[in-house]
Design a protein around this motif. Structure first.
Motif, mmCIF file in Angstrom:
data_model
loop_
_atom_site.group_PDB
_atom_site.id
_atom_site.type_symbol
_atom_site.label_atom_id
_atom_site.label_comp_id
_atom_site.label_asym_id
_atom_site.label_seq_id
_atom_site.Cartn_x
_atom_site.Cartn_y
_atom_site.Cartn_z
ATOM 1 N N PHE A 8 0.839 -1.204 0.000
ATOM 2 C CA PHE A 8 0.000 0.000 0.000
ATOM 3 C C PHE A 8 0.874 1.255 0.000
ATOM 4 N N TYR A 9 1.945 1.240 0.786
ATOM 5 C CA TYR A 9 2.822 2.405 0.948
ATOM 6 C C TYR A 9 3.824 2.558 -0.203
ATOM 7 N N ALA A 10 4.134 1.459 -0.882
ATOM 8 C CA ALA A 10 5.179 1.446 -1.915
ATOM 9 C C ALA A 10 4.644 1.932 -3.261
ATOM 10 N N ARG A 11 3.908 3.030 -3.239
ATOM 11 C CA ARG A 11 3.289 3.578 -4.453
ATOM 12 C C ARG A 11 3.480 5.086 -4.482
ATOM 13 N N ASP A 12 2.953 5.700 -5.522
ATOM 14 C CA ASP A 12 2.994 7.146 -5.664
ATOM 15 C C ASP A 12 2.480 7.824 -4.395
ATOM 16 N N THR A 13 3.228 8.798 -3.898
ATOM 17 C CA THR A 13 2.915 9.444 -2.619
ATOM 18 C C THR A 13 1.560 10.150 -2.628
ATOM 19 N N VAL A 14 1.219 10.830 -3.709
ATOM 20 C CA VAL A 14 -0.077 11.519 -3.767
ATOM 21 C C VAL A 14 -1.210 10.498 -3.708
ATOM 22 N N MET A 15 -1.061 9.385 -4.405
ATOM 23 C CA MET A 15 -2.085 8.332 -4.365
ATOM 24 C C MET A 15 -2.232 7.780 -2.948
ATOM 25 N N VAL A 16 -1.104 7.514 -2.299
ATOM 26 C CA VAL A 16 -1.139 7.001 -0.926
ATOM 27 C C VAL A 16 -1.806 8.019 -0.006
ATOM 28 N N ALA A 17 -1.445 9.299 -0.151
ATOM 29 C CA ALA A 17 -2.020 10.345 0.711
ATOM 30 C C ALA A 17 -3.537 10.356 0.606
ATOM 31 N N LYS A 18 -4.057 10.356 -0.607
ATOM 32 C CA LYS A 18 -5.512 10.390 -0.790
ATOM 33 C C LYS A 18 -6.170 9.128 -0.232
ATOM 34 N N GLU A 19 -5.528 7.984 -0.441
ATOM 35 C CA GLU A 19 -6.122 6.724 0.015
ATOM 36 C C GLU A 19 -5.973 6.498 1.515
ATOM 37 N N LEU A 76 10.589 16.008 15.846
ATOM 38 C CA LEU A 76 10.208 17.069 16.776
ATOM 39 C C LEU A 76 10.280 18.420 16.064
ATOM 40 N N ILE A 77 9.234 19.251 16.251
ATOM 41 C CA ILE A 77 9.258 20.615 15.721
ATOM 42 C C ILE A 77 9.126 21.596 16.882
ATOM 43 N N TYR A 78 9.702 22.776 16.701
ATOM 44 C CA TYR A 78 9.671 23.838 17.707
ATOM 45 C C TYR A 78 10.175 23.353 19.065
ATOM 46 N N GLY A 79 10.941 22.269 19.066
ATOM 47 C CA GLY A 79 11.510 21.746 20.298
ATOM 48 C C GLY A 79 10.502 21.161 21.257
ATOM 49 N N MET A 80 9.240 20.981 20.799
ATOM 50 C CA MET A 80 8.234 20.499 21.748
ATOM 51 C C MET A 80 7.128 19.624 21.169
ATOM 52 N N HIS A 81 6.886 19.649 19.864
ATOM 53 C CA HIS A 81 5.780 18.878 19.275
ATOM 54 C C HIS A 81 6.304 17.804 18.338
ATOM 55 N N CYS A 82 5.777 16.605 18.455
ATOM 56 C CA CYS A 82 6.117 15.545 17.511
ATOM 57 C C CYS A 82 5.132 15.572 16.352
ATOM 58 N N CYS A 83 5.619 15.204 15.184
ATOM 59 C CA CYS A 83 4.785 15.050 13.991
ATOM 60 C C CYS A 83 5.064 13.675 13.412
ATOM 61 N N MET A 84 4.029 13.039 12.854
ATOM 62 C CA MET A 84 4.184 11.696 12.301
ATOM 63 C C MET A 84 3.931 11.683 10.805
ATOM 64 N N ASN A 85 4.849 11.073 10.089
ATOM 65 C CA ASN A 85 4.730 10.833 8.660
ATOM 66 C C ASN A 85 4.765 9.340 8.408
ATOM 67 N N VAL A 86 4.232 8.943 7.275
ATOM 68 C CA VAL A 86 4.287 7.569 6.804
ATOM 69 C C VAL A 86 5.194 7.557 5.579
ATOM 70 N N VAL A 87 6.269 6.778 5.602
ATOM 71 C CA VAL A 87 7.211 6.709 4.479
ATOM 72 C C VAL A 87 6.555 5.968 3.320
ATOM 73 N N THR A 88 6.710 6.553 2.117
ATOM 74 C CA THR A 88 6.075 6.003 0.915
ATOM 75 C C THR A 88 7.115 5.778 -0.186
ATOM 76 N N GLU A 89 6.673 5.152 -1.249
ATOM 77 C CA GLU A 89 7.455 4.909 -2.465
ATOM 78 C C GLU A 89 8.639 3.974 -2.191
ATOM 79 N N PRO A 90 9.333 3.545 -3.256
ATOM 80 C CA PRO A 90 10.441 2.593 -3.080
ATOM 81 C C PRO A 90 11.586 3.161 -2.246
#
Length: 194
Positions: A8-19, A76-90
């Motif tokens: 599911f993740y090993a595809r075009d990032t825009v497609m993964v984002a929408k799905e 970590l951003i601004y030294g205080m908040h975590c943000c989460m991403n999902v790695v996509t594509e090959p």
């Protein structure tokens, strides 16, 4: 709930984002299963995308983005908040999808409108950076009978430094969902795309 496979993740990032919209984030910790529905995301397309962390090349911070798909990139951003991403594509492409807002489903009592708030509410911190989203305690899943969602696209938030990339319509959210984060880009969306 069916766990999303690595394919599911090993595809075009825009497609993964929408799905990813309408899918579920599950975090099991201390015998509690937190579940929330993904309602807003942003796509970051790789090293050529000047808004992406990977545009500065491979660093200690971005190493996870260059790895295989289906892993969590938590920073970590601004030294205080975590943000989460999902790695996509090959592997080697360094693209990812940022989770921007969630709709609470089970055992989530704090605000989830915004990337830092959703991480705090779901107990996501830098210890989960590089975590395999195929695991049993932290993963993304889907219900087999989920209804399709209406998707709206707009520009990403907080990336004015990225020149023309700041105007790219790479922020996606579920139309009329009350848990989408605020901001003028959402009050005047660019249009429904699906």
């Amino acid at each position: 709930m069916q766990k999303l496979p690595r394919s599911f993740y090993a595809r075009d990032t825009v497609m993964v984002a929408k799905e990813l919209l309408g899918k579920y984030l599950v975090h099991r910790s201390d015998d509690v299963e937190q579940v929330a529905r993904i309602v807003e995301v942003e796509a970051y397309l790789g090293e050529h995308d000047l808004a992406s962390h990977s545009s500065r090349g491979r660093t200690g911070r971005t190493e996870i983005m260059f790895g295989p798909p289906g892993y969590a990139y938590v920073y970590l951003i601004y030294g205080m908040h975590c943000c989460m991403n999902v790695v996509t594509e090959p592997e080697g492409h360094a693209a990812a999808v940022l989770l921007r807002a969630l709709e609470p489903v089970a055992h989530v009592s704090s605000h989830t409108r915004g990337p830092g708030l959703l991480c705090k509410a779901m107990g996501i911190d830098r210890k989960l950076n590089g975590h395999d989203l195929e695991s049993d305690n932290f993963f993304l899943g889907a219900l087999p009978d989920a209804e399709p969602v209406s998707i709206v696209a707009g520009p990403r938030v907080g990336v004015a430094y990225a020149g023309s990339w700041a105007d790219e319509l790479l922020r996606f959210y579920i139309r009329d969902n009350p848990f989408v984060s605020g901001g003028k880009t959402l009050r005047k969306p660019s249009g429904v795309i699906q």
